[in-house]
Design an enzyme around this catalytic site. Structure first.
Site, PDB file in Angstrom:
ATOM      1  CE  LYS A   1      -3.844   1.967   2.721  1.00  0.00           C
ATOM      2  NZ  LYS A   1      -4.761   1.727   3.847  1.00  0.00           N
TER       3      LYS A   1
ATOM      4  CB  SER B   1      -8.047   3.769   2.941  1.00  0.00           C
ATOM      5  OG  SER B   1      -7.224   3.095   3.868  1.00  0.00           O
TER       6      SER B   1
ATOM      7  CB  SER C   1      -8.483   0.668   5.595  1.00  0.00           C
ATOM      8  OG  SER C   1      -9.233   1.844   5.531  1.00  0.00           O
TER       9      SER C   1
HETATM   10  N1  GLN Z   1     -13.343   4.357   6.657  1.00  0.00           N
HETATM   11  C1  GLN Z   1     -12.588   4.735   7.803  1.00  0.00           C
HETATM   12  C2  GLN Z   1     -12.126   6.162   7.684  1.00  0.00           C
HETATM   13  O1  GLN Z   1     -12.364   6.733   6.678  1.00  0.00           O
HETATM   14  C3  GLN Z   1     -11.421   3.799   8.004  1.00  0.00           C
HETATM   15  C4  GLN Z   1     -10.273   4.056   7.112  1.00  0.00           C
HETATM   16  C5  GLN Z   1      -9.080   3.199   7.464  1.00  0.00           C
HETATM   17  O2  GLN Z   1      -9.203   2.173   8.117  1.00  0.00           O
HETATM   18  N2  GLN Z   1      -7.909   3.660   7.052  1.00  0.00           N
HETATM   19  O3  GLN Z   1     -11.535   6.705   8.557  1.00  0.00           O
END
Ligand code: GLN
EC number: 6.3.5.7
Length: 483
Positions: A76, A151, A175
């Site tokens: 990532k 994400s 995510s």
């Molecule tokens: N959807 C959550 C957020 O927008 C989690 C994102 C994540 O785990 N990086 O904060």
């Protein structure tokens, strides 16, 4: 060749059926051919990959072995990679070449993994759809009109489309697990502190945790083995021995106590997903598990608490991007304040700016007690609920998400609608617990995930349960058409 799992690749390499260099070339060609449909990569590292593959082949020829030796993966794009762009999905860091490798990158490279590239992601890991990336949205290989989740949507789409067998990802509020659910993968968010955050660009430091995304629990065990462990560079990393995750995959589930929280089956859950979750429960009962209804009474407060704590930490973490030290700098600033304002205004996208504003507001004098402190108290209540539940059961099971992957753009005008989709995943981050999502069926051709949560440091248990489930079901073997 591209259909092989990490475990199959390890066996093939050990049996000299093919070399890492051959496999790497096949996958790089496949990425070049198919990724334009998905947009799952921000950078390809072809030269590095071929170099690492040749080195891994040489190590094997010298008698070395290891499940990751010569295995192709991707990171990532928030794991720092020395000399290689590390963008975090943001214009702010489009020109940033990290001066060092993240611990996860160093560890996996030492184990012989081959890095094919850096995967697309929501900007600064903020999102649940991978639509906030400055490099454009990622598409779901199961239906190109739908989001892959976020994400870590780039890692998920790439692995689901068989562009590579596994990838690293991070999970602040879901995510790893949510994109795993949306793309028919297995993804594990480890216990907070199990995997080093050194060199992982911070979103919300008390919630962020790196982990593996792959097709099977067996492969997640292999990748986690290479990622986990104490790191003196990360003050929240835990100095506990790393168990052999592959060794416990075969353990019996006889007598395993599985808790199913009654709050999970509320009106917000798609009834078709509820039915698939019930099917997975029956499957685990056949393997000897005992089901018990439990309660997590404070779950309803978790989303508001998370969406105060995460932006608060983000507003602090992202203050370092000031146009001076890292990344984007505006043209011809009039003075220092103008430099800050325009560099940040131009470098950050709308979702990141929204979170910085919310976070700075929640932390400001006069509001701190009302928002941040209150949210931290809720966080403790959420954790207490889990501690009480784990006195009665070994594992908690439920849906990973209330709905399957939505259409691209469907939630763009309403950020809160997207935040609500995190309802099942964020509690594990607030409590620091490990969680896993695994494939459990399909709704309208879109994958559905079942989530398992365990007490601290019981990643091995989660992988064991998921592996036993996968020996008896075939959802995880399904391939999206066209890939
Ligand atoms: N959807 C959550 C957020 O927008 C989690 C994102 C994540 O785990 N990086 O904060």
């Amino acid at each position: 060749m591209h259909q092989m799992t990490l475990a199959e690749i390890a066996r093939g390499l050990a049996d000299k059926k093919f070399s890492s260099e051959e496999l790497t070339k096949v996958l790089l060609a496949r990425i070049t051919q198919l990724d334009p449909q998905l947009n799952s990569f921000i950078s390809l590292t072809e030269e590095l990959a071929l170099e690492q593959a040749k080195a891994a082949d040489a190590r094997r020829a010298n008698g070395e072995s290891g499940a990751l030796l010569g295995a192709p993966i991707a990171h990532k794009d928030l794991f720092c990679t020395q000399g290689i762009r590390t963008s975090c999905g943001s214009k702010m860091l489009d020109n940033f070449k990290a001066p060092y490798d993240a611990t996860v990158v160093t560890k996996l490279a030492a184990a012989g993994a081959v890095t094919l590239g850096k995967t697309n992601m929501d900007e600064f890991a903020m999102g649940s759809a991978n639509e906030s990336s400055w490099y454009g949205a990622v598409k779901n290989p199961w239906n190109l009109e739908h989001v892959p989740g976020g994400s870590s949507g780039g890692s998920a789409a790439a692995v689901a489309a068989r562009l590579l067998p596994a990838a690293t990802a991070t999970d602040t509020g879901g995510s790893i697990r949510q994109p795993a659910a949306f793309t028919n993968l297995t993804g594990l968010k480890p216990t907070y502190g199990r995997v080093s955050r050194w060199g992982m660009i911070a979103y919300a430091s008390s919630l962020d945790q790196g982990g593996p995304l792959a097709r099977t629990a067996e492969d997640c065990a292999i990748l986690l083995q290479g990622m986990a462990g104490f790191d003196q560079n990360d003050s929240t990393s835990i100095d506990e021995p790393v168990p052999d995750y592959s060794a416990s995959l075969g353990d019996s589930l006889q007598g395993l106590r599985i808790g199913v929280p009654k709050e999970y089956f509320s009106a917000g859950l798609d009834p078709r997903i509820a039915e698939l979750i019930q099917n997975s429960i029956k499957e685990l009962q056949k393997l000897g598990a005992v089901i018990k209804e439990i309660s997590l009474p404070n779950m309803q407060h978790a989303i508001p608490a998370y969406y105060v704590i995460a932006p608060a930490e983000a507003s602090s973490n992202l203050s370092r991007f000031d146009g001076v030290r890292f990344g984007h700098r505006c043209e011809n600033p009039e003075n220092l304040i103008d430099l800050y304002k325009r560099s940040r205004g131009e470098g950050f996208g709308p979702e990141v700016q929204r979170r910085i504003m919310v976070g700075a507001y929640a932390l400001s004098a006069g509001y701190y007690d009302a928002y941040y402190l209150k949210a931290q108290k809720i966080r403790r209540l959420v954790k207490n609920d889990f501690m009480a539940a784990f006195n009665e059961v070994d594992i908690i099971l439920g849906p990973t998400t209330p709905n399957p992957a939505w259409k691209l753009g469907a939630k763009n005008s309403d950020p809160v609608a997207a935040y609500l989709e995190d309802v099942y995943t964020i509690t594990a981050n607030l409590a620091g617990l490990p969680g896993l999502s695994m494939p459990a069926g399909f709704v309208d051709g879109l994958p559905v995930g079942v989530q398992l949560l365990a007490p601290y440091f019981q990643e091995g248990r989660l992988l064991n349960v998921a592996h036993q489930y996968q020996l008896n079901t075939d959802w995880h073997t399904r391939t999206p058409t066209g890939f």
